[in-house]
Design an enzyme around this catalytic site. Structure first.
Site, PDB file in Angstrom:
ATOM      1  N   ALA A  66       0.862  -1.182   0.000  1.00 37.59           N
ATOM      2  CA  ALA A  66       0.000   0.000   0.000  1.00 37.59           C
ATOM      3  C   ALA A  66       0.899   1.232   0.000  1.00 37.59           C
ATOM      4  CB  ALA A  66      -0.895  -0.023   1.222  1.00 37.59           C
ATOM      5  N   GLU A 112      -0.619  -9.343  -0.383  1.00 35.86           N
ATOM      6  CA  GLU A 112      -2.032  -9.605  -0.059  1.00 35.86           C
ATOM      7  C   GLU A 112      -2.887  -9.600  -1.330  1.00 35.86           C
ATOM      8  OE1 GLU A 112      -1.843  -6.499   2.989  1.00 35.86           O
ATOM      9  OE2 GLU A 112      -2.740  -7.955   4.350  1.00 35.86           O
ATOM     10  N   GLU A 132       4.857  -5.057   7.161  1.00 35.25           N
ATOM     11  CA  GLU A 132       4.101  -4.015   7.883  1.00 35.25           C
ATOM     12  C   GLU A 132       4.582  -3.800   9.319  1.00 35.25           C
ATOM     13  OE1 GLU A 132       2.768  -6.386   5.980  1.00 35.25           O
ATOM     14  OE2 GLU A 132       1.041  -5.620   4.847  1.00 35.25           O
TER      15      GLU A 132
HETATM   16  C1  HXC Z   1       5.025   4.365  -1.317  1.00 35.52           C
HETATM   17  C2  HXC Z   1       6.923   3.377  -2.152  1.00 35.52           C
HETATM   18  C3  HXC Z   1       6.562   2.147  -1.568  1.00 35.52           C
HETATM   19  C4  HXC Z   1       5.332   2.094  -0.837  1.00 35.52           C
HETATM   20  C5  HXC Z   1       8.435   1.886  -2.601  1.00 35.52           C
HETATM   21  N1  HXC Z   1       8.085   3.173  -2.787  1.00 35.52           N
HETATM   22  N2  HXC Z   1       7.537   1.238  -1.860  1.00 35.52           N
HETATM   23  N3  HXC Z   1       6.153   4.475  -2.032  1.00 35.52           N
HETATM   24  N4  HXC Z   1       4.606   3.226  -0.730  1.00 35.52           N
HETATM   25  N5  HXC Z   1       4.897   0.969  -0.270  1.00 35.52           N
HETATM   26  C6  HXC Z   1       8.812   4.192  -3.552  1.00 35.52           C
HETATM   27  C7  HXC Z   1      10.037   4.700  -2.827  1.00 35.52           C
HETATM   28  O1  HXC Z   1       9.694   5.704  -1.878  1.00 35.52           O
HETATM   29  C8  HXC Z   1      10.848   5.271  -3.984  1.00 35.52           C
HETATM   30  O2  HXC Z   1      10.292   6.499  -4.349  1.00 35.52           O
HETATM   31  C9  HXC Z   1      10.546   4.287  -5.104  1.00 35.52           C
HETATM   32  O3  HXC Z   1       9.319   3.633  -4.747  1.00 35.52           O
HETATM   33  C10 HXC Z   1      11.620   3.227  -5.279  1.00 35.52           C
HETATM   34  O4  HXC Z   1      11.822   2.606  -4.022  1.00 35.52           O
HETATM   35  P1  HXC Z   1      13.273   2.504  -3.328  1.00 35.52           P
HETATM   36  O5  HXC Z   1      13.029   2.302  -1.867  1.00 35.52           O
HETATM   37  O6  HXC Z   1      14.151   3.613  -3.727  1.00 35.52           O
HETATM   38  O7  HXC Z   1      13.804   1.146  -3.999  1.00 35.52           O
HETATM   39  P2  HXC Z   1      14.758   0.047  -3.346  1.00 35.52           P
HETATM   40  O8  HXC Z   1      15.900   0.680  -2.624  1.00 35.52           O
HETATM   41  O9  HXC Z   1      15.029  -0.934  -4.427  1.00 35.52           O
HETATM   42  O10 HXC Z   1      13.853  -0.677  -2.226  1.00 35.52           O
HETATM   43  C11 HXC Z   1      12.714  -1.390  -2.610  1.00 35.52           C
HETATM   44  C12 HXC Z   1      11.884  -1.775  -1.341  1.00 35.52           C
HETATM   45  C13 HXC Z   1      11.555  -0.488  -0.547  1.00 35.52           C
HETATM   46  C14 HXC Z   1      12.671  -2.753  -0.482  1.00 35.52           C
HETATM   47  C15 HXC Z   1      10.611  -2.460  -1.857  1.00 35.52           C
HETATM   48  O11 HXC Z   1      11.019   0.492  -1.456  1.00 35.52           O
HETATM   49  C16 HXC Z   1      10.565  -0.700   0.549  1.00 35.52           C
HETATM   50  O12 HXC Z   1      10.884  -1.219   1.618  1.00 35.52           O
HETATM   51  N6  HXC Z   1       9.295  -0.295   0.338  1.00 35.52           N
HETATM   52  C17 HXC Z   1       8.244  -0.360   1.314  1.00 35.52           C
HETATM   53  C18 HXC Z   1       7.718  -1.762   1.429  1.00 35.52           C
HETATM   54  C19 HXC Z   1       6.634  -1.861   2.498  1.00 35.52           C
HETATM   55  O13 HXC Z   1       6.872  -1.557   3.667  1.00 35.52           O
HETATM   56  N7  HXC Z   1       5.420  -2.278   2.113  1.00 35.52           N
HETATM   57  C20 HXC Z   1       4.305  -2.410   2.998  1.00 35.52           C
HETATM   58  C21 HXC Z   1       3.482  -1.152   2.986  1.00 35.52           C
HETATM   59  S1  HXC Z   1       2.157  -1.220   4.156  1.00 35.52           S
HETATM   60  P3  HXC Z   1      11.226   7.780  -4.626  1.00 35.52           P
HETATM   61  O14 HXC Z   1      10.219   8.870  -4.933  1.00 35.52           O
HETATM   62  O15 HXC Z   1      12.014   7.990  -3.375  1.00 35.52           O
HETATM   63  O16 HXC Z   1      12.048   7.370  -5.817  1.00 35.52           O
HETATM   64  C22 HXC Z   1       0.980  -2.157   3.423  1.00 35.52           C
HETATM   65  C23 HXC Z   1      -0.288  -2.347   4.220  1.00 35.52           C
HETATM   66  C24 HXC Z   1      -1.377  -2.970   3.386  1.00 35.52           C
HETATM   67  O17 HXC Z   1       1.129  -2.618   2.352  1.00 35.52           O
HETATM   68  C25 HXC Z   1      -2.704  -2.728   3.982  1.00 35.52           C
HETATM   69  C26 HXC Z   1      -3.829  -2.738   2.963  1.00 35.52           C
HETATM   70  C27 HXC Z   1      -4.361  -1.396   2.582  1.00 35.52           C
END
Ligand code: HXC
Length: 258
Positions: A66, A112, A132
């Site tokens: 998300a 999910e 998360e």
């Molecule tokens: C918003 C995101 C994002 C996310 C990545 N980006 N994941 N933006 N929400 N979930 C964006 C980054 O900010 C970045 O934007 C660009 O995508 C590239 O990501 P990087 O981090 O620079 O890439 P990398 O170093 O390769 O790392 C990849 C990654 C990391 C390991 C996937 O991005 C990461 O940890 N993302 C978050 C994963 C996460 O926590 N997901 C769960 C979310 S909560 P910029 O603008 O800086 O280039 C969830 C709850 C669901 O899903 C509930 C249901 C509604």
């Protein structure tokens, strides 16, 4: 006009292809993207020419979850009023099978979403996880329920409590995905499966999907009763008569979806 957040394409062989299209943010699932996805799924569901859907991600990920940017400052009431889960529900309720073709990251809501699909095919480079916990929350789109049903309690606990992702190979061992392919043939393989499903009699395909999903929601005795009723019901379909006649006459069947 803004670029669509979900690209939809109807392919030969009764396959609907949907691509998540926010590659710059690894297809982070914001509310607008999920609304578009739900709309495109509903259109494909209504289209009699589409027998099976394939869902994949543009760029280097399936979906990294998300949209954290969108969620970060929200209050519980903001979350509730924006009803993010209505769109997710539409995808889960789709009567036609959906295959998730997963490469790169499938994290949080991304995993999910894949688990709401009926089959997950993963590329060797896929990383699947529920991170998360690292953000101070827990999975919110079914991860605490669908993951243990897919991989068992111990592996689900490990993934959800540590937030660490697993490889495609490990996901295959655990039964979370049905097969692992080289990244360059992932979509090809998902489309091959989709065409194989789309050529089958659609009423039986719908019944089979519903029966298998009921295995996750009901007792064995009730599930078996449901299966038997659906089995009997299919003898009222033209496609059952055609399928069995074609077998006996040693010719390919011509299914009508009736
Ligand atoms: C918003 C995101 C994002 C996310 C990545 N980006 N994941 N933006 N929400 N979930 C964006 C980054 O900010 C970045 O934007 C660009 O995508 C590239 O990501 P990087 O981090 O620079 O890439 P990398 O170093 O390769 O790392 C990849 C990654 C990391 C390991 C996937 O991005 C990461 O940890 N993302 C978050 C994963 C996460 O926590 N997901 C769960 C979310 S909560 P910029 O603008 O800086 O280039 C969830 C709850 C669901 O899903 C509930 C249901 C509604």
């Amino acid at each position: 006009m803004a670029e669509p957040l979900v690209l939809a394409e109807k392919l030969e062989g009764g396959v609907g292809l949907l691509r998540l299209n926010r590659p710059k943010v690894l297809n982070a699932l914001n509310v607008d993207l999920m609304k578009e996805l739900a709309e495109r799924v509903q259109e494909m569901e209504r289209d009699p020419e589409v027998g099976c859907l394939v869902l994949t991600g543009n760029g280097r990920a399936f979906a990294a979850g998300a949209d954290i940017q969108e969620m970060a400052g929200k209050s519980p009431v903001d979350m509730e009023l924006s009803e993010p889960f209505a769109s997710w529900e539409t995808i889960y309720r789709c009567k036609k099978p959906i295959i998730a073709a997963v490469h790169g990251y499938a994290l949080g809501g991304g995993l999910e979403l894949a688990m709401m699909c009926d089959i997950i095919v993963a590329a060797e480079d896929a990383q699947l996880g529920q991170p998360e916990i690292k953000l101070g929350v827990i999975p919110g789109a079914g991860g605490t329920q669908r993951l243990p049903r897919a991989v068992g309690k111990s592996a689900a606990m490990e993934m959800v409590l540590t937030g660490e992702a697993i490889s495609a190979e490990r996901a295959l061992q655990l039964g979370l995905v049905s097969q692992v392919t080289a990244p360059e043939v992932l979509l090809e393989e998902a489309l091959r499966l989709a065409r194989s499903i789309a050529e089958k009699p659609p009423v039986a395909v719908r019944m089979a999907k519903e029966a298998i999903l009921s295995a996750y929601e009901t007792t064995l005795a009730e599930g078996l009763r449901w299966e038997r009723r659906a089995f009997y019901f299919l003898f009222a379909s033209q496609d059952q008569k055609e399928g069995m006649a074609a077998f006996l006459e040693r010719r390919p069947p011509q299914f009508k979806g009736r």
